[in-house]
Every structure is written in C-alpha cells, then in structure tokens.
Design a protein around this motif. Structure first.
Motif, mmCIF file in Angstrom:
data_model
loop_
_atom_site.group_PDB
_atom_site.id
_atom_site.type_symbol
_atom_site.label_atom_id
_atom_site.label_comp_id
_atom_site.label_asym_id
_atom_site.label_seq_id
_atom_site.Cartn_x
_atom_site.Cartn_y
_atom_site.Cartn_z
ATOM 1 N N ASP A 219 -25.370 -34.268 -14.147
ATOM 2 C CA ASP A 219 -24.048 -34.892 -14.181
ATOM 3 C C ASP A 219 -24.063 -36.403 -13.960
ATOM 4 O OD1 ASP A 219 -24.845 -34.799 -11.555
ATOM 5 O OD2 ASP A 219 -22.923 -34.106 -10.754
ATOM 6 N N ALA A 220 -25.240 -37.013 -13.979
ATOM 7 C CA ALA A 220 -25.283 -38.452 -13.697
ATOM 8 C C ALA A 220 -26.526 -39.086 -14.294
ATOM 9 C CB ALA A 220 -25.237 -38.701 -12.188
ATOM 10 N N PHE A 221 -26.530 -40.416 -14.291
ATOM 11 C CA PHE A 221 -27.677 -41.215 -14.717
ATOM 12 C C PHE A 221 -28.055 -42.187 -13.604
ATOM 13 C CE2 PHE A 221 -25.463 -40.304 -18.736
ATOM 14 C CZ PHE A 221 -26.508 -39.812 -19.520
ATOM 15 N N MET A 222 -29.335 -42.529 -13.549
ATOM 16 C CA MET A 222 -29.801 -43.677 -12.798
ATOM 17 C C MET A 222 -30.022 -44.800 -13.803
ATOM 18 S SD MET A 222 -32.993 -43.993 -10.139
ATOM 19 C CE MET A 222 -32.128 -43.024 -8.900
ATOM 20 N N VAL A 223 -29.627 -46.020 -13.478
ATOM 21 C CA VAL A 223 -29.574 -47.095 -14.463
ATOM 22 C C VAL A 223 -30.334 -48.328 -13.975
ATOM 23 C CG1 VAL A 223 -28.049 -48.557 -15.841
ATOM 24 C CG2 VAL A 223 -27.273 -46.269 -15.131
ATOM 25 N N ASN A 224 -31.135 -48.903 -14.869
ATOM 26 C CA ASN A 224 -31.737 -50.216 -14.668
ATOM 27 C C ASN A 224 -31.182 -51.170 -15.720
ATOM 28 O OD1 ASN A 224 -33.960 -48.397 -13.395
ATOM 29 N ND2 ASN A 224 -34.473 -50.462 -12.744
ATOM 30 N N VAL A 225 -30.807 -52.362 -15.308
ATOM 31 C CA VAL A 225 -30.269 -53.363 -16.236
ATOM 32 C C VAL A 225 -31.061 -54.657 -16.099
ATOM 33 C CG1 VAL A 225 -28.244 -54.725 -16.898
ATOM 34 C CG2 VAL A 225 -27.955 -52.357 -16.124
ATOM 35 N N ARG A 226 -31.424 -55.250 -17.225
ATOM 36 C CA ARG A 226 -32.038 -56.569 -17.258
ATOM 37 C C ARG A 226 -31.174 -57.473 -18.127
ATOM 38 N NH1 ARG A 226 -33.852 -54.210 -13.811
ATOM 39 N NH2 ARG A 226 -36.026 -53.699 -13.330
ATOM 40 N N ALA A 227 -30.887 -58.660 -17.623
ATOM 41 C CA ALA A 227 -29.981 -59.577 -18.307
ATOM 42 C C ALA A 227 -30.758 -60.575 -19.153
ATOM 43 C CB ALA A 227 -29.138 -60.328 -17.281
ATOM 44 N N PRO A 228 -30.184 -61.010 -20.276
ATOM 45 C CA PRO A 228 -30.820 -62.078 -21.058
ATOM 46 C C PRO A 228 -30.777 -63.389 -20.283
ATOM 47 C CG PRO A 228 -28.642 -61.597 -21.919
ATOM 48 C CD PRO A 228 -28.917 -60.563 -20.869
ATOM 49 N N ARG A 229 -31.728 -64.262 -20.577
ATOM 50 C CA ARG A 229 -31.871 -65.485 -19.789
ATOM 51 C C ARG A 229 -30.641 -66.384 -19.865
ATOM 52 N NH1 ARG A 229 -36.714 -67.930 -23.578
ATOM 53 N NH2 ARG A 229 -35.578 -67.933 -25.560
ATOM 54 N N ARG A 230 -29.893 -66.314 -20.970
ATOM 55 C CA ARG A 230 -28.725 -67.187 -21.113
ATOM 56 C C ARG A 230 -27.459 -66.583 -20.528
ATOM 57 N NH1 ARG A 230 -29.588 -69.349 -27.359
ATOM 58 N NH2 ARG A 230 -31.582 -70.417 -26.986
ATOM 59 N N ASP B 169 -26.063 -58.313 -12.113
ATOM 60 C CA ASP B 169 -25.493 -57.899 -10.838
ATOM 61 C C ASP B 169 -23.998 -57.621 -10.958
ATOM 62 O OD1 ASP B 169 -25.111 -60.619 -11.336
ATOM 63 O OD2 ASP B 169 -25.283 -61.211 -9.227
ATOM 64 N N HIS B 170 -23.279 -58.452 -11.717
ATOM 65 C CA HIS B 170 -21.833 -58.242 -11.882
ATOM 66 C C HIS B 170 -21.555 -56.902 -12.574
ATOM 67 C CE1 HIS B 170 -20.821 -62.223 -10.463
ATOM 68 N NE2 HIS B 170 -21.727 -62.735 -11.262
ATOM 69 N N LEU B 171 -22.335 -56.596 -13.602
ATOM 70 C CA LEU B 171 -22.148 -55.322 -14.292
ATOM 71 C C LEU B 171 -22.391 -54.150 -13.350
ATOM 72 C CD1 LEU B 171 -21.819 -53.534 -16.823
ATOM 73 C CD2 LEU B 171 -24.255 -53.928 -17.292
ATOM 74 N N CYS B 172 -23.507 -54.172 -12.643
ATOM 75 C CA CYS B 172 -23.853 -53.023 -11.806
ATOM 76 C C CYS B 172 -22.957 -52.889 -10.583
ATOM 77 C CB CYS B 172 -25.325 -53.117 -11.403
ATOM 78 S SG CYS B 172 -26.454 -52.903 -12.809
ATOM 79 N N LEU B 173 -22.535 -53.999 -10.028
ATOM 80 C CA LEU B 173 -21.620 -53.936 -8.887
ATOM 81 C C LEU B 173 -20.319 -53.238 -9.246
ATOM 82 C CD1 LEU B 173 -22.152 -57.494 -7.374
ATOM 83 C CD2 LEU B 173 -22.525 -55.341 -6.156
ATOM 84 N N SER B 174 -19.879 -53.407 -10.475
ATOM 85 C CA SER B 174 -18.618 -52.792 -10.888
ATOM 86 C C SER B 174 -18.733 -51.279 -11.032
ATOM 87 C CB SER B 174 -18.132 -53.418 -12.200
ATOM 88 O OG SER B 174 -19.010 -53.113 -13.269
ATOM 89 N N PHE B 175 -19.971 -50.756 -10.986
ATOM 90 C CA PHE B 175 -20.183 -49.305 -11.047
ATOM 91 C C PHE B 175 -20.851 -48.791 -9.771
ATOM 92 C CE2 PHE B 175 -19.599 -50.480 -15.446
ATOM 93 C CZ PHE B 175 -18.885 -49.418 -15.974
ATOM 94 N N GLY B 176 -20.701 -49.532 -8.699
ATOM 95 C CA GLY B 176 -21.221 -49.082 -7.410
ATOM 96 C C GLY B 176 -22.678 -49.392 -7.179
ATOM 97 N N GLY B 177 -23.298 -50.199 -8.051
ATOM 98 C CA GLY B 177 -24.696 -50.555 -7.893
ATOM 99 C C GLY B 177 -24.858 -51.910 -7.248
ATOM 100 N N GLY B 178 -25.976 -52.555 -7.526
ATOM 101 C CA GLY B 178 -26.243 -53.860 -6.952
ATOM 102 C C GLY B 178 -27.503 -54.447 -7.546
ATOM 103 N N GLY B 179 -27.935 -55.558 -6.962
ATOM 104 C CA GLY B 179 -29.141 -56.215 -7.439
ATOM 105 C C GLY B 179 -28.963 -57.711 -7.496
ATOM 106 N N ARG B 180 -29.543 -58.310 -8.508
ATOM 107 C CA ARG B 180 -29.471 -59.757 -8.668
ATOM 108 C C ARG B 180 -29.073 -60.083 -10.095
ATOM 109 N NH1 ARG B 180 -34.663 -61.033 -10.704
ATOM 110 N NH2 ARG B 180 -36.152 -59.336 -10.399
ATOM 111 N N ALA B 181 -28.890 -61.376 -10.373
ATOM 112 C CA ALA B 181 -28.322 -61.777 -11.658
ATOM 113 C C ALA B 181 -29.183 -61.366 -12.837
ATOM 114 C CB ALA B 181 -28.104 -63.292 -11.661
ATOM 115 N N ALA B 182 -30.496 -61.426 -12.689
ATOM 116 C CA ALA B 182 -31.385 -61.102 -13.800
ATOM 117 C C ALA B 182 -31.714 -59.627 -13.892
ATOM 118 C CB ALA B 182 -32.677 -61.920 -13.687
ATOM 119 N N ALA B 183 -31.683 -58.931 -12.772
ATOM 120 C CA ALA B 183 -32.110 -57.531 -12.753
ATOM 121 C C ALA B 183 -31.319 -56.773 -11.691
ATOM 122 C CB ALA B 183 -33.604 -57.438 -12.456
ATOM 123 N N ALA B 184 -30.701 -55.686 -12.094
ATOM 124 C CA ALA B 184 -29.879 -54.913 -11.167
ATOM 125 C C ALA B 184 -29.934 -53.436 -11.559
ATOM 126 C CB ALA B 184 -28.441 -55.427 -11.169
#
Length: 327
Positions: free
Chosen positions: A265-276, A281-296
């Motif tokens: 019923d769920a996924f674990m998610v890794n996100v990496r942002a483009p350099r520009r 972090d903003h994306l993942c925080l909005s879904f209850g996650g966290g991290g940093r600007a480049a990787a969350a």
C-alpha cells in the motif's frame, strides 16, 4: 561519564566520524543504522556529564530528543547538512550546532572545514559517496590527490554509501557499526581499500546491483525528469539510492525519482534534483519526507497519493509548463 557517537550509516556519516576519531580518538557508545534510520537520538540515554557527537542526521527528526538530552545535562556537538525544519535553530550552552544546508555541502565536508582539514582524503570519500563529485574533486585536487587516486576514492565512497541502503541489516553486506570498526584504524582510505577485503566486496556488490538496475526503463517520463519503479526485493532495496545518483549524474539537468514498493500500500521514494532546480527537499517535505535541496526522500508514500506525487514532481522541476507523464 560516557561518550556517544551518533551517526548515519552511509558514506557521509561514516567518513565524517572517521575524520573526528582519527583526530581525537575516544571510546564511544555507537548509535547508528541504515540510511533511512534517521531518528537516532531517541536511542541515546545520556545525562549530566555525558557527551554526544551527532553526525549527518536531520535536526527536524531529532529536535525533541536533542532538547531532552540537553535538559538532562548532556553536552552535544551536532554536525549536519539536512533541512532542519521550520523552527529556529535551538540555542543552548551545552550545544555546539553546525548546520550548513547548501547544496554543495555534506557532513564530511563540514567536519573537514571545522577541523582544519587534517584528513582530507576521508572527506573526499564521504563527499563522493554523498553524490557531490564536483566538490569532492575540488577538495581532492586542493589536497594534492591525483586523478587516479580520486577515481579509487570515488568507487570506495559510492560503495560504502550503497551499503547503507536496505530495509534491514540482512539486506546489506555489513552493518554500519561493524564497517566503522574496520575503517577506524586507517588514516588513509586508499590503504583501507588495499588492505581490507570488505572494500572489494562492497564495490563488487554495488556493480552487480547497478547492472540489474541498468536494465530498467523509467516507469514515467516528464519533460523535466524521469521516475523509476522498483520491486520490493533485496537488490532493489540496496540499489534505490545508487540508481537515483546514477540518473542525476548521467543527466544533470533532469530530475529523477526512484520509487520502491514498501508492502502493498505504499512506496519508499528517493528524489534527486537537477543542478539548476535544487528543490528535492521542498517536494519531499510536502509528502512527509525530508532531506536536502539536491537529494531528499519519503519514507512512506501511500499508493493513493502516487498521482499527487507525480504531478508535484513535474510541477516542482518543470522549467516551463507542466506536461502529462507518459506511461
């Protein structure tokens, strides 16, 4: 009086601690875990007269136990580079807090700077493991390391980091606390690589897992990036973070997300942002996650919110108007 070392079990946490303990050896109670085990301070039973070093775990996830430890009289040094949450940074006479959330910083680099740089090769290894190849190479060249050595350190750092991904310690080759014990005698990470068989084993395991992931195509494609879906299998649990870094390295102007089934019923998610557009972090925080600007990341994304996540992924990283995902 006791001392506690509390650290993320990935390359950044391990290499940050390695620098500190080479410079100031001390016996410590270790509190660590795999990459996703972030809420670690709640496991620390320190009080008046005790000291604690905290490395590479989010203040946002550890603020309450941190304040409780300080109230009990513990003295704490805290180094990190993750998003610290919406509240102001805490101030306390028993707390030394060094948080630098810039996209080009990781905890190994922060510790390197705070110490004045006596163990640069370990900082380089940690930065490579944390996906900061540009910063790692810059520091390595400044420290007099040749390209051949940097290539070896990169392979080692990425393999140590790969080892931190898994649901339980049964998924990984060696538990982070045990790996710390093997690293500890080595002032030079290249010597560790030459002398400890586990180094080659970690590198080989990563290559095998990545070979399996290379056969995958993105499940969804957008103008600004791609989203992969992995099964809930041991190799996929290990490769999730490495695949995300691999994608952003190949296409630095494209975002990447890697979803792995976490039960039915769920996924674990890794996100990496483009350099520009460093907005992971903003994306993942909005879904209850966290991290940093480049990787969350997101520990648990309910399946019923998948469509919301895909739409937010596209909106977060789109340079122009959003487009519909292609199945």
């Amino acid at each position: 009086m006791s001392h506690w070392d509390v650290f993320n079990g990935d390359a950044d946490g391990l290499c940050a601690l390695q620098q500190l303990r080479l410079a100031t050896p001390r016996e410590a109670r270790l509190v660590t875990g795999l990459k996703r085990e972030i809420a670690l301070l709640e496991r620390v039973d320190a009080g008046a007269g005790d000291t604690v070093t905290v490395l590479d775990i989010s203040l946002a996830r550890n603020r309450v136990p941190l304040m409780a430890l300080l109230a009990r009289g513990a003295r704490i040094d805290y180094f990190d580079h993750h998003h610290s949450g919406p509240e102001p940074l805490p101030r306390h006479p028993g707390l030394r807090l060094v948080i630098e959330a810039a996209p080009t910083r990781c905890t190994s680099l922060i510790v390197h700077r705070c110490m004045g740089g006596p163990h640069a090769a370990w900082a380089v290894t940690g930065a490579f493991g944390d996906g900061m190849a540009v910063a790692a190479r810059a520091l390595g060249h400044a420290a007099g390391l040749h390209d051949e050595s940097l290539a070896l350190l990169r392979e080692l750092g990425e393999a140590i980091n790969h080892n931190a991904y898994g649901e339980t310690e049964a998924d990984v080759l060696i538990a982070p606390a045990a790996l710390h014990g093997l690293l500890r005698p080595y002032g030079d990470p290249l010597a560790f690589r030459r002398c400890e068989p586990v180094a080659d084993a970690l590198i080989a395991r990563r290559h095998e897992d990545l070979a399996r992931s290379d056969a995958l195509a993105p499940r969804w494609r957008f103008a600004s990036g791609s989203v992969y879906e992995l099964p809930d299998e041991a190799w996929a649990r290990r490769v999730q973070g490495s695949l995300a870094y691999r994608c952003i390295e190949r296409e630095p102007d494209q975002a990447c997300a890697v979803l792995r089934a976490a039960g039915t019923d769920a996924f674990m998610v890794n996100v990496r942002a483009p350099r520009r557009r460093p907005r992971a972090d903003h994306l993942c925080l909005s879904f209850g996650g966290g991290g940093r600007a480049a990787a969350a990341g997101i520990d648990r994304l309910p399946r019923e919110r998948l469509a919301d996540f895909l739409a937010a992924f596209e909106q977060t990283f789109a340079a122009d108007e959003p487009t519909r995902p292609r199945p």
